[in-house]
Scaffold this active site. Structure first.
Site, PDB file in Angstrom:
ATOM      1  N   SER A 179     -81.322 -44.492 -51.937  1.00  0.00           N
ATOM      2  CA  SER A 179     -81.106 -45.161 -50.659  1.00  0.00           C
ATOM      3  C   SER A 179     -82.048 -44.592 -49.590  1.00  0.00           C
ATOM      4  O   SER A 179     -83.250 -44.525 -49.804  1.00  0.00           O
ATOM      5  CB  SER A 179     -79.635 -45.037 -50.260  1.00  0.00           C
ATOM      6  N   ASP A 361     -78.088 -55.449 -55.869  1.00  0.00           N
ATOM      7  CA  ASP A 361     -78.008 -54.797 -54.559  1.00  0.00           C
ATOM      8  C   ASP A 361     -78.663 -55.693 -53.520  1.00  0.00           C
ATOM      9  O   ASP A 361     -79.828 -56.060 -53.670  1.00  0.00           O
ATOM     10  CB  ASP A 361     -78.728 -53.438 -54.609  1.00  0.00           C
ATOM     11  N   HIS A 414     -76.390 -50.693 -55.309  1.00  0.00           N
ATOM     12  CA  HIS A 414     -77.226 -49.899 -54.416  1.00  0.00           C
ATOM     13  C   HIS A 414     -77.351 -48.445 -54.860  1.00  0.00           C
ATOM     14  O   HIS A 414     -78.341 -47.788 -54.552  1.00  0.00           O
ATOM     15  CB  HIS A 414     -76.660 -49.969 -53.001  1.00  0.00           C
TER      16      HIS A 414
END
EC number: 3.4.16.-
Length: 436
Positions: A179, A361, A414
């Protein structure tokens, strides 16, 4: 007057903490919530970094269950910024996980996992930037953390940690995370590499990095959410074509005079308002409900806020108030706008990289990840193909001449947690140099 009293109290608290603590580490054999002794070697501690070592970065170090003397050494950074690395340890790729059950006021239950990356690697789970997890600053008036500051502090942390653990200097070293940290990690790799070239002995045996659904350049990444939403049938053809025509493919930074584009983006937002963006296959729900997927995140907060747990982890008393898995009050000056120049520099120096992308995601869509990788203009050494687990497609991969590998995870989100077994197989193959 009240503000000065508040600052004085903060200062007194920091003085008390300072008296209690210097750089320290402890071997942890038992953890509240886990039955019996831990089946792996865990160390926790603090390393002081920055001016006068005011920033005390907390870490969890887990030895490889295979061959710790020779297996790779990883530092793991969770995103946010402001998300604790403990999130990676118990939700993504560590040897522990919470048993998901309704909280009854006791210490949440921890169980062993089968998919931990520590099966083949030593991992330092690092709480950074300062203020994240159990990390804290001795200076209540410290500057707001920044991307470039984090780069320098992680580099300093790694060098000091290795100085205290010299037996790992020769192990292959990788910087890993997902991320938001995916934007900072390439810069950290460059910083460590520069230190190896310029100043620091013994050298860190830096080999490369692994990033999952990484932020590359926020505006760029966000621009691919609308094409992704169209591709998975969340918005109509008509709305998508109108958005393209009115906004010109730029959806994150819009001219305020372009009212037609702004109105269409509002229509898009309404269409996807009920979608859980981190994994569009999951329900979007109230996280306090035990039936909601994100309820499991509360268990880590109940656990880490327990005083028995803090004593077991050797957390400095008084250094942390309420623990949050992701504390978005940890403001950060996002002064690295794009990771792309760092990827280029690292590839020139010959470092390996694995870019993982969960294909469901919508926060950082795989379309955007593919686009910025294409912009690097690396030649392709292995064309797009499926990678398999037990004769089943687990995702798709492509390999580039500059030692970069892209791998999607079918049905992934994600972070690694949505497909931990598949991500574990992927990592183990890549880190050992096997074909995916």
């Amino acid at each position: 007057m009240a503000s000065w009293i508040f600052k004085l109290l903060l200062l007194l608290q920091c003085v008390l903490v300072l008296i209690q603590h210097a750089d320290s580490s402890s071997i942890i054999r038992y953890l509240p919530g886990f039955e019996g002794p831990l089946p792996f070697e865990l160390e926790t501690g603090y390393i002081g970094v920055g001016q006068k070592e005011e920033d005390q970065l907390f870490y969890y170090f887990i030895k490889s269950e295979n061959n710790p003397e020779e297996d790779p050494l990883l530092v793991w950074l969770t995103g946010g910024p402001g998300c604790s690395s403990f999130s990676g340890l118990v939700y993504e790729n560590g040897p522990l996980a919470f048993k998901v059950e309704t909280y009854n006021g006791s210490v949440p239950t921890l169980v062993s996992t089968t998919y931990s990356w520590t099966k083949v690697a030593n991992i330092i789970y690092l709480d950074q930037p300062v203020g994240t997890g159990f990390s804290y600053s001795r200076n209540p008036f410290a500057d707001i953390p920044s991307d470039t500051g984090s780069v320098k502090r992680v580099n300093e942390f790694v060098r000091k940690w290795l100085a205290k653990h010299p037996e790992y200097f020769s192990n292959p070293f990788y910087v890993t995370g997902n991320s938001y940290s995916g934007k900072v990690i390439p810069a950290i790799v460059q910083e460590i590499s520069n230190g190896n070239y310029i100043c620091c002995k013994p050298q860190i045996n830096l080999q490369g990095y692994v990033i999952g659904n990484p932020v590359a350049y926020y505006d760029h990444d966000k621009d691919f959410r609308i094409p992704f939403a169209h591709g998975v049938a969340l918005i109509s053809d008509e709305l998508f074509e109108s958005l393209k025509a009115s906004c010109g493919g730029s959806y994150s930074v819009v001219d305020p005079l372009n009212t037609e584009c702004l109105k269409l983006i509002e229509d898009y937002d309404k269409c996807v308002s009920g979608i859980y963006e981190e994994l569009i296959l999951k329900s979007k729900c109230e996280h306090t409900s035990p039936d909601c997927y994100t309820y499991r995140y509360l268990l880590s907060e109940y656990w880490a806020d327990n005083e028995t747990v803090r004593r077991a982890l050797k957390v400095v008393k008084g250094s942390k108030g309420t623990w949050e898995r992701c504390d978005y009050r940890v403001l950060s000056n996002q002064d690295i706008k794009s990771s792309i120049p760092f990827h280029i520099n690292n590839s020139i120096r010959g470092y390996r990289s694995l870019v993982i992308s969960g294909d469901h995601d919508m926060t950082i869509p795989f379309l955007g990840t593919q686009a910025w990788i294409r912009s690097l203009n690396y030649s392709i050494t292995e064309k797009w193909r499926p990678w398999m687990i037990l004769d089943q497609v687990a995702g798709y991969t492509k390999t580039y001449a500059n030692k970069m590998t892209l791998a999607t995870v079918k049905g992934g989100g994600h972070t690694l947690e949505y497909k931990p077994e598949e991500n574990s197989v992927l990592f183990k193959r890549w880190i050992s140099g096997q074909p995916l």
